[in-house]
Design a protein around this motif. Structure first.
Motif, PDB file in Angstrom:
ATOM      1  N   GLN A   1     -62.763   8.756 -89.816  1.00  0.00           N
ATOM      2  CA  GLN A   1     -62.943   8.822 -88.363  1.00  0.00           C
ATOM      3  C   GLN A   1     -63.192  10.271 -87.927  1.00  0.00           C
ATOM      4  O   GLN A   1     -62.521  11.188 -88.420  1.00  0.00           O
ATOM      5  CB  GLN A   1     -61.704   8.277 -87.655  1.00  0.00           C
ATOM      6  N   PRO A   2     -64.163  10.508 -87.009  1.00  0.00           N
ATOM      7  CA  PRO A   2     -64.490  11.883 -86.592  1.00  0.00           C
ATOM      8  C   PRO A   2     -63.275  12.646 -86.070  1.00  0.00           C
ATOM      9  O   PRO A   2     -63.117  13.827 -86.340  1.00  0.00           O
ATOM     10  CB  PRO A   2     -65.526  11.681 -85.476  1.00  0.00           C
ATOM     11  N   LYS A   3     -62.384  11.913 -85.363  1.00  0.00           N
ATOM     12  CA  LYS A   3     -61.188  12.571 -84.819  1.00  0.00           C
ATOM     13  C   LYS A   3     -60.300  13.093 -85.955  1.00  0.00           C
ATOM     14  O   LYS A   3     -59.729  14.189 -85.873  1.00  0.00           O
ATOM     15  CB  LYS A   3     -60.413  11.530 -83.977  1.00  0.00           C
ATOM     16  N   THR A   4     -60.198  12.304 -87.020  1.00  0.00           N
ATOM     17  CA  THR A   4     -59.365  12.717 -88.161  1.00  0.00           C
ATOM     18  C   THR A   4     -59.976  13.927 -88.845  1.00  0.00           C
ATOM     19  O   THR A   4     -59.278  14.887 -89.188  1.00  0.00           O
ATOM     20  CB  THR A   4     -59.230  11.551 -89.175  1.00  0.00           C
ATOM     21  N   ARG A   5     -61.302  13.878 -89.045  1.00  0.00           N
ATOM     22  CA  ARG A   5     -61.984  15.003 -89.699  1.00  0.00           C
ATOM     23  C   ARG A   5     -61.777  16.283 -88.893  1.00  0.00           C
ATOM     24  O   ARG A   5     -61.471  17.340 -89.462  1.00  0.00           O
ATOM     25  CB  ARG A   5     -63.479  14.701 -89.840  1.00  0.00           C
ATOM     26  N   GLN A   6     -61.914  16.165 -87.567  1.00  0.00           N
ATOM     27  CA  GLN A   6     -61.745  17.347 -86.720  1.00  0.00           C
ATOM     28  C   GLN A   6     -60.309  17.869 -86.808  1.00  0.00           C
ATOM     29  O   GLN A   6     -60.069  19.079 -86.886  1.00  0.00           O
ATOM     30  CB  GLN A   6     -62.089  17.003 -85.255  1.00  0.00           C
ATOM     31  N   GLY A   7     -59.353  16.933 -86.829  1.00  0.00           N
ATOM     32  CA  GLY A   7     -57.937  17.311 -86.928  1.00  0.00           C
ATOM     33  C   GLY A   7     -57.661  18.050 -88.240  1.00  0.00           C
ATOM     34  O   GLY A   7     -56.938  19.055 -88.261  1.00  0.00           O
ATOM     35  N   ILE A   8     -58.244  17.538 -89.333  1.00  0.00           N
ATOM     36  CA  ILE A   8     -58.048  18.190 -90.645  1.00  0.00           C
ATOM     37  C   ILE A   8     -58.618  19.604 -90.600  1.00  0.00           C
ATOM     38  O   ILE A   8     -57.991  20.565 -91.064  1.00  0.00           O
ATOM     39  CB  ILE A   8     -58.732  17.371 -91.774  1.00  0.00           C
ATOM     40  N   MET A   9     -59.810  19.704 -90.010  1.00  0.00           N
ATOM     41  CA  MET A   9     -60.472  21.003 -89.953  1.00  0.00           C
ATOM     42  C   MET A   9     -59.617  21.988 -89.114  1.00  0.00           C
ATOM     43  O   MET A   9     -59.444  23.145 -89.510  1.00  0.00           O
ATOM     44  CB  MET A   9     -61.868  20.848 -89.339  1.00  0.00           C
ATOM     45  N   ASP A  10     -59.086  21.505 -88.009  1.00  0.00           N
ATOM     46  CA  ASP A  10     -58.259  22.378 -87.152  1.00  0.00           C
ATOM     47  C   ASP A  10     -56.998  22.821 -87.902  1.00  0.00           C
ATOM     48  O   ASP A  10     -56.589  23.977 -87.809  1.00  0.00           O
ATOM     49  CB  ASP A  10     -57.854  21.648 -85.863  1.00  0.00           C
ATOM     50  N   ALA A  11     -56.387  21.861 -88.626  1.00  0.00           N
ATOM     51  CA  ALA A  11     -55.140  22.182 -89.342  1.00  0.00           C
ATOM     52  C   ALA A  11     -55.421  23.194 -90.457  1.00  0.00           C
ATOM     53  O   ALA A  11     -54.650  24.143 -90.651  1.00  0.00           O
ATOM     54  CB  ALA A  11     -54.528  20.902 -89.918  1.00  0.00           C
ATOM     55  N   LEU A  12     -56.534  22.985 -91.175  1.00  0.00           N
ATOM     56  CA  LEU A  12     -56.891  23.934 -92.247  1.00  0.00           C
ATOM     57  C   LEU A  12     -57.167  25.323 -91.668  1.00  0.00           C
ATOM     58  O   LEU A  12     -56.742  26.345 -92.214  1.00  0.00           O
ATOM     59  CB  LEU A  12     -58.129  23.440 -93.012  1.00  0.00           C
ATOM     60  N   SER A  13     -57.869  25.331 -90.548  1.00  0.00           N
ATOM     61  CA  SER A  13     -58.186  26.612 -89.902  1.00  0.00           C
ATOM     62  C   SER A  13     -56.902  27.308 -89.439  1.00  0.00           C
ATOM     63  O   SER A  13     -56.714  28.509 -89.642  1.00  0.00           O
ATOM     64  CB  SER A  13     -59.119  26.352 -88.715  1.00  0.00           C
ATOM     65  N   ASP A  14     -55.990  26.521 -88.840  1.00  0.00           N
ATOM     66  CA  ASP A  14     -54.723  27.035 -88.333  1.00  0.00           C
ATOM     67  C   ASP A  14     -53.900  27.655 -89.468  1.00  0.00           C
ATOM     68  O   ASP A  14     -53.408  28.785 -89.375  1.00  0.00           O
ATOM     69  CB  ASP A  14     -53.966  25.846 -87.708  1.00  0.00           C
ATOM     70  N   TYR A  15     -53.777  26.904 -90.578  1.00  0.00           N
ATOM     71  CA  TYR A  15     -52.936  27.350 -91.699  1.00  0.00           C
ATOM     72  C   TYR A  15     -53.529  28.594 -92.360  1.00  0.00           C
ATOM     73  O   TYR A  15     -52.826  29.575 -92.616  1.00  0.00           O
ATOM     74  CB  TYR A  15     -52.809  26.205 -92.710  1.00  0.00           C
ATOM     75  N   THR A  16     -54.830  28.553 -92.656  1.00  0.00           N
ATOM     76  CA  THR A  16     -55.435  29.663 -93.405  1.00  0.00           C
ATOM     77  C   THR A  16     -55.639  30.906 -92.528  1.00  0.00           C
ATOM     78  O   THR A  16     -55.744  32.003 -93.061  1.00  0.00           O
ATOM     79  CB  THR A  16     -56.784  29.248 -94.023  1.00  0.00           C
ATOM     80  N   SER A  17     -55.650  30.717 -91.194  1.00  0.00           N
ATOM     81  CA  SER A  17     -55.832  31.896 -90.337  1.00  0.00           C
ATOM     82  C   SER A  17     -54.647  32.860 -90.485  1.00  0.00           C
ATOM     83  O   SER A  17     -54.794  34.067 -90.343  1.00  0.00           O
ATOM     84  CB  SER A  17     -55.987  31.478 -88.869  1.00  0.00           C
TER      85      SER A  17
END
Lengths: 456, 340
Positions: free
Chosen positions: A245-261
């Protein structure tokens, strides 16, 4: 029949008979004639754990009149043996290893190598803490209602620890009451403390010892809290993968960005992309980081014998609220013992029922010296777990107030995602700059879909 | 000249001589290598025993020093004060207490990289090495925690120091107060570089009386992880601090494998650089380490090779002479037949 043929048949029969008596590897199980109950147990970190299980086994032998062959293995070896058992190698009657609950038990139940234990857990269901039964109930291989495949012994979630004296040095105030409870404010606070410490003569102290490597399973454990904070639901309550689901993909991307930032802005030690599971503990305990997140309570556990470090210097704090303002739901893992298919299932269940009695289990769980938390309501109310001076246990117990099922409980295939450390690879590739965020996200999603496809 | 001796007789003799020289030289080489191998083994065993004694003496000296340190009231009283003081994230390297303790310990640093004080949780609150202060040194797996009376008998853990990246052995001995309550540990990081330099005997080619002595290489190897075996200290006497972990190339050979499995013995095998080697090996349980003494086969068998070359060269010389004689005979003018 000619004499030569008779002789040939005789030899063949003899060979077949000897094969059976030798129990060729790969046939699994033990001879029904062997009445000894074979138990493989993780040797534990502390001698008290080993002593406790030995005395429980000895007491059960006396009570049941059965003999037990109890073998201890290091955690690495028991994981390797569990893996071999998944592939069909010889097995014991009972097996317990710390890492089993999240990775090997789902695979063992999926392959039909272990037996359901509903009959021994049903009578004590009401004695177990909330969430425990959910964490040990899995899909049956043959379909139908879900079944309990493990005897719950203890549980653990990911906890956050910090150095009180370093925090006081950074903020100029004692205690941790100034730490924000909102998600973004929480992480920014530690980064700001790093800047303050640098000004006060701590040039090598980083804010957060967060694992960023594919070598460390802890990377996945900690990152799952970031997924939870971003409201990402990978698997539905019915066990369906919802990653497309696009919402899930976006959520994963946000979480990865948040953690690695946190790594990219230099709030995490640069070596974190090469850490193994022990390295964030070592970095933090060497006071090279102000805080860390770590599955189990092994960090305060390592300082238990040093009152100054345990009670005065080390602190533990609850997870901040999710981005939507709701309390963080802990992802708990229950350490479970399992019973293998074989001739001694009845005895194995009898032993586990005996072990699960609060008076026996409390000695064993306490032997781990607070590394894991109890699963039983009666045990968790015992004075050891309610020591008002012990804020590490208090915080860890508080973290259990709100929890959700781990993904490997919702669908056993997810255990393979943890085993392959797919999130670890994604985090490492983004943090080290070897893959852009979108590419790493899509690769992780693709890898997870492949795993689920292969599990059918 | 005998009329039956013709040129072809000389040629045949030349070829036969060449073949015989080849066979003789080969046979000589094969027969001569066996005693040379045995001689090499005997000498290597002797060097191995000597090295074992050196290692035992080195460890015995260190045990005496540790005993002396732990029975030194000055060291113990200063250590207890440091261990029981209120701690900050970083203890001060230059506090009077630390400086005093360092002065007491400096005299016994010969076999040690550093001496540290660890809390019961494994945090370094004092060290003779500044970079160790405040670090976490687990009291299991890496460091070997033991009682004083166990020093002589307990195998020590070999590991890679996470700070320096160097192979290390650390022992931690409890420090108790007057009420016999454990307050912390005195941790000693052994100087494996010094140990390595003591045993690395590499004599060059030399003659000892009438017997040839090939060069011998003695070294210690140990596992730093389940899969990784390496030298216990930087090879080639390089400066300790200049070595990076990746310079510790993995070592592997039949001798190393057998020794680390606890076997002692001798054999012909390929050394870690895949060169044919004659070697003896021994497991040293105290340090969980393999001691190897090796010589290259090309050095050990040099006398046999030299002798067989002389045999072959002599055969070739005779063969050439015979060929030349055959050639001269073939060129001799034939005598006219005189009929009476």
């Amino acid at each position: 029949m000619k004499r030569r043929e008779v002789l040939g048949l005789g030899i063949t029969a003899g060979m077949l008979a000897s094969c059976q008596s030798l129990r060729l590897p790969g046939t699994g199980g033990r001879s029904a004639k062997n009445h000894h109950l074979e138990i493989w147990w993780s040797e534990g970190y502390y001698p008290e754990e080993t002593d406790a299980i030995e005395s429980i086994v000895s007491a059960w032998e006396k009570q049941s009149g059965k003999k037990v062959d109890l073998k201890f293995f290091s955690e690495n070896e028991i994981s390797a043996r569990s893996q071999s058992a998944i592939d069909g190698s010889a097995t014991p009657d009972v097996l317990y290893g710390y890492g089993g609950s999240e990775i090997t038990i789902p695979a063992l139940s999926h392959r039909g190598r272990i037996v359901p234990l509903d009959d021994i857990i049903a009578p004590i269901k009401t004695d177990l803490l909330p969430g425990v039964v959910d964490s040990i109930t899995r899909q049956r291989r043959e379909g139908g209602p879900r079944a309990i495949y493990g005897a719950p012994l203890s549980q653990h979630a990911t906890n956050i620890h910090f150095w009180r004296d370093l925090l006081e040095e950074a903020t100029g105030q004692p205690g941790a009451s100034m730490v924000p409870r909102d998600w973004k404010g929480f992480w920014k606070f530690w980064s700001d403390c790093q800047a303050s410490l640098r000004q006060k003569g701590y040039p090598d102290v980083f804010a957060m010892a967060l694992p960023m490597s594919s070598q460390a399973r802890d990377t996945s454990h900690v990152f799952e809290f970031f997924l939870e904070a971003h409201g990402v639901q990978l698997i539905s309550q019915s066990g369906q993968l919802e990653i497309d689901q696009p919402k899930t993909r976006q959520g994963i991307m946000d979480a990865l960005s948040d953690y690695t930032s946190l790594y990219k802005e230099n709030s995490v030690p640069p070596q974190a992309t090469r850490w193994s599971d022990a390295d964030n503990n070592i970095n933090f305990l060497s006071s090279l980081s102000l805080m860390t997140a770590n599955p189990t309570l092994s960090i305060p556990g390592s300082q238990l014998s040093d009152e100054i470090a345990y009670f005065e210097r080390l602190g533990s704090i609850e997870w901040p609220h999710r981005l939507d303002g709701q309390p963080m739901r802990s992802i708990t893992f229950v350490n479970q013992a399992v019973v293998f298919q074989g001739p001694n299932v009845k005895e194995a269940k009898s032993f586990l029922s005996y072990l699960l009695k609060p008076e026996n289990l409390s000695a064993y769980v306490q032997g781990a010296q607070g590394r894991f938390l109890p699963v039983n309501k009666q045990i968790i109310e015992m004075p050891y777990w309610r020591n008002p001076k012990d804020q590490h246990l208090r915080t860890a117990i508080a973290n259990l107030r709100s929890q959700r099922k781990s993904n490997s409980v919702l669908n056993s295939a997810y255990s393979e995602v943890l085993k392959k450390n797919i999130w670890g690879y994604a985090v490492e590739s983004i943090a080290s700059g070897s893959a852009p965020l979108e590419k790493a996200t899509d690769k992780a999603i693709g890898d997870i879909k492949d795993v689920f496809k292969s599990w059918g | 000249m005998n009329p039956k001796i013709t040129a072809s007789t000389f040629y045949r003799a030349s070829i036969a001589c060449l073949a015989a020289a080849g066979l003789f030289s080969l046979a000589y080489y094969l027969l001569a290598t066996k005693p040379l191998t045995n001689q090499a083994f005997a000498r290597q065993h002797q060097i191995l025993r000597t090295n074992q004694k050196i290692i035992d003496n080195w460890w015995d000296d260190e045990i005496v020093t540790i005993h002396s340190d732990l029975n030194n009231p000055e060291i113990i009283s200063r250590s207890l004060l440091i261990l029981q003081a209120r701690r900050q994230s970083r203890s001060t390297f230059t506090s009077p207490l630390s400086t005093g303790l360092r002065d007491e310990l400096n005299g016994s640093l010969q076999n040690r990289n550093s001496v540290s004080l660890l809390t019961r949780g494994g945090i370094v609150v004092f060290s003779t090495a500044r970079q160790k202060l405040g670090m976490y040194q687990p009291l299991k797996n890496t460091t070997t925690s033991l009682e004083l009376h166990e020093l002589q008998t307990t195998p020590l853990n070999f590991f890679t120091d996470s700070e320096s990246g160097l192979p290390s052995i650390s022992v931690a001995l409890p420090i108790n107060d007057q009420e016999k309550i454990r307050r912390g540990f005195l941790a000693i990081d052994l100087n494996l570089n010094r140990l390595n330099s003591l045993i690395r005997v590499v004599p060059g080619p030399q003659s000892h009386g009438q017997r040839f002595q090939p060069p011998v290489h003695a070294y210690l190897a140990a596992r730093t992880t389940l899969e990784h075996v390496t030298h216990i200290a930087p090879p080639n006497s390089q400066a300790h601090s200049a070595i990076k972990p990746h310079h510790f190339e993995p070592l592997n050979s039949v001798g190393i494998q057998r020794a680390l499995e606890g076997q002692s013995g001798q054999g012909l095998y390929l050394d870690p650089k895949s060169r044919p080697t004659v070697g003896v090996y021994e497991y040293l349980p105290t340090f969980r380490t393999a001691l190897l003494v090796e010589s290259l086969q090309r050095d050990v068998y040099m006398p046999a090779r030299r002798q067989s070359r002389i045999i072959f060269a002599s055969g070739v010389l005779i063969s050439v002479t015979l060929s030349l004689a055959g050639f001269l005979v073939s060129r001799r003018p034939k005598e006219p037949h005189v009929s009476v």
